[in-house]
Write an enzyme that holds these catalytic residues in place. Structure first.
Site, PDB file in Angstrom:
ATOM      1  N   ASN A   9       1.095  -1.704   0.175  1.00 49.94           N
ATOM      2  CA  ASN A   9      -0.121  -0.024  -0.431  1.00 49.94           C
ATOM      3  C   ASN A   9       0.816   1.182   0.140  1.00 49.94           C
ATOM      4  OD1 ASN A   9      -1.941   2.267   0.292  1.00 49.94           O
ATOM      5  ND2 ASN A   9      -2.200   1.829   2.404  1.00 49.94           N
ATOM      6  N   LYS A  11      -0.037   4.356  -0.535  1.00 52.56           N
ATOM      7  CA  LYS A  11      -0.415   4.820   0.324  1.00 52.56           C
ATOM      8  C   LYS A  11      -0.310   6.951  -0.654  1.00 52.56           C
ATOM      9  CE  LYS A  11      -0.322   3.469   4.539  1.00 52.56           C
ATOM     10  NZ  LYS A  11      -0.020   3.388   6.404  1.00 52.56           N
ATOM     11  N   HIS A  95      -9.808   1.656   5.281  1.00 49.91           N
ATOM     12  CA  HIS A  95      -8.343   1.556   5.364  1.00 49.91           C
ATOM     13  C   HIS A  95      -8.484   2.875   7.566  1.00 49.91           C
ATOM     14  CE1 HIS A  95      -4.140   2.442   6.985  1.00 49.91           C
ATOM     15  NE2 HIS A  95      -4.033   1.530   5.691  1.00 49.91           N
ATOM     16  N   GLU A  97      -6.825   4.791   8.078  1.00 51.60           N
ATOM     17  CA  GLU A  97      -6.509   6.326   7.670  1.00 51.60           C
ATOM     18  C   GLU A  97      -7.959   7.180   6.832  1.00 51.60           C
ATOM     19  OE1 GLU A  97      -2.934   5.492   5.622  1.00 51.60           O
ATOM     20  OE2 GLU A  97      -1.872   5.159   7.444  1.00 51.60           O
ATOM     21  N   GLU A 167      -5.325  -4.357  11.080  1.00 54.18           N
ATOM     22  CA  GLU A 167      -4.709  -3.669  11.835  1.00 54.18           C
ATOM     23  C   GLU A 167      -4.725  -2.885  12.510  1.00 54.18           C
ATOM     24  OE1 GLU A 167      -2.882  -2.487   7.497  1.00 54.18           O
ATOM     25  OE2 GLU A 167      -4.845  -1.475   7.819  1.00 54.18           O
ATOM     26  N   GLY A 173       2.344   2.471  10.817  1.00 52.33           N
ATOM     27  CA  GLY A 173       3.515   3.582  10.395  1.00 52.33           C
ATOM     28  C   GLY A 173       3.736   3.540  11.840  1.00 52.33           C
ATOM     29  N   SER A 212       3.092  -1.860  10.680  1.00 52.40           N
ATOM     30  CA  SER A 212       4.336  -2.256  10.501  1.00 52.40           C
ATOM     31  C   SER A 212       5.583  -3.137  10.317  1.00 52.40           C
ATOM     32  CB  SER A 212       5.051  -1.740  11.681  1.00 52.40           C
ATOM     33  OG  SER A 212       4.660   0.121  12.986  1.00 52.40           O
TER      34      SER A 212
END
Ligand code: PGA
Length: 251
Positions: A9, A11, A95, A97, A167, A173, A212
């Site tokens: 991904n 991003k 997701h 985000e 996740e 991250g 991560s």
């Protein structure tokens, strides 16, 4: 042995020049025979370029988002049919985000699930707990809530050809992630929960881990029986590492 699904991904990163180099390097660095399925999720605007660069390889393309409508007066949106038209196979939905920065609700994510399935594309439903839920020991409740919102609206059979990506939000991250054994416990819990609705779907569903993942932990994660794949952010743009992760997967 399983044939895991590894997705990179990317991003909101890259430009034409960078993306061309990354894909060329990836193709050059991957072994002739690989023992996993691979897809790349570049920013949507670069999907056709990536698709074209990958045309001689078996690597698929994945969209990072989709709209809830197929066509019409929805300025700025991109539909599942359009993504299918350009050769997309997978669509990431839910997701964290997007939940955080675009206020995407569970209900909206369920609609994205529906539209993705209606075009026979494969949704990758991201679920996972917040740091607070983690600290309060509410991991399982958080995952169930996010799965139930879809199961309440659609039949369990819609989970055929569906991927769940576990996740933990606090792991994305950050470089901090649960131990592989703890991840296995949650993946097993998710599979077991789905098995209560349909055993055969639960056996076939791909449950990826994301958050991560890097060159040092990828194999340990994949060696867990219920980890069927990885959704990799940062380390998927480091092609040396990403291709090593893939090449290290043995039959
Ligand atoms: P990360 O991102 O690997 O950089 O933690 C994972 C993701 O957001 O899917």
């Amino acid at each position: 042995m399983k044939n895991p699904l590894i997705i990179g991904n990317w991003k909101l990163n890259g430009n034409i020049n960078i993306i061309q180099k990354l894909i060329k390097n990836l193709i050059n660095q991957l072994n002739k025979t690989i023992y996993c399925k691979v897809a790349i999720a570049p920013p949507i605007v670069y999907l056709p370029i990536v698709k074209n660069l990958l045309k001689k390889s078996k690597i698929e393309i994945c969209s990072q988002n989709v709209d809830i409508n197929i066509s019409g007066s929805y300025t700025g949106d991109i539909s599942a049919r359009m993504l299918k038209d350009i050769g997309v196979k997978y669509i990431i939905i839910g997701h964290s985000e997007r939940r955080i920065h675009h206020n995407e609700s569970d209900e909206l994510i369920a609609l994205k699930f529906k539209i993705t399935k209606s075009e026979q594309l494969i949704p990758i439903i991201c679920i996972g707990e917040t740091e607070e839920e983690y600290k309060n020991g509410n991991i399982e409740q958080s995952c169930i809530r996010q799965i139930d919102i879809i199961l309440k609206k659609f039949d369990i059979s819609s989970f055929k050809n569906t991927v769940i990506a576990y996740e933990p939000i606090w792991a994305i991250g950050t470089g901090n992630l649960p131990k592989p054994k703890q991840i296995q416990i949650i993946h097993h819990f998710i599979r077991n929960y789905i098995s209560k609705f349909n055993l055969s779907v639960s056996k076939k569903i791909i449950i990826q881990y994301g958050g991560s993942v890097n060159i040092n932990n990828a194999l340990d994660l994949l060696s867990q029986p219920d980890v069927d794949g990885l959704l990799i952010g940062k380390d998927s743009m480091n092609i040396n590492n990403f291709s090593k992760i893939i090449n290290n997967i043995k039959n």
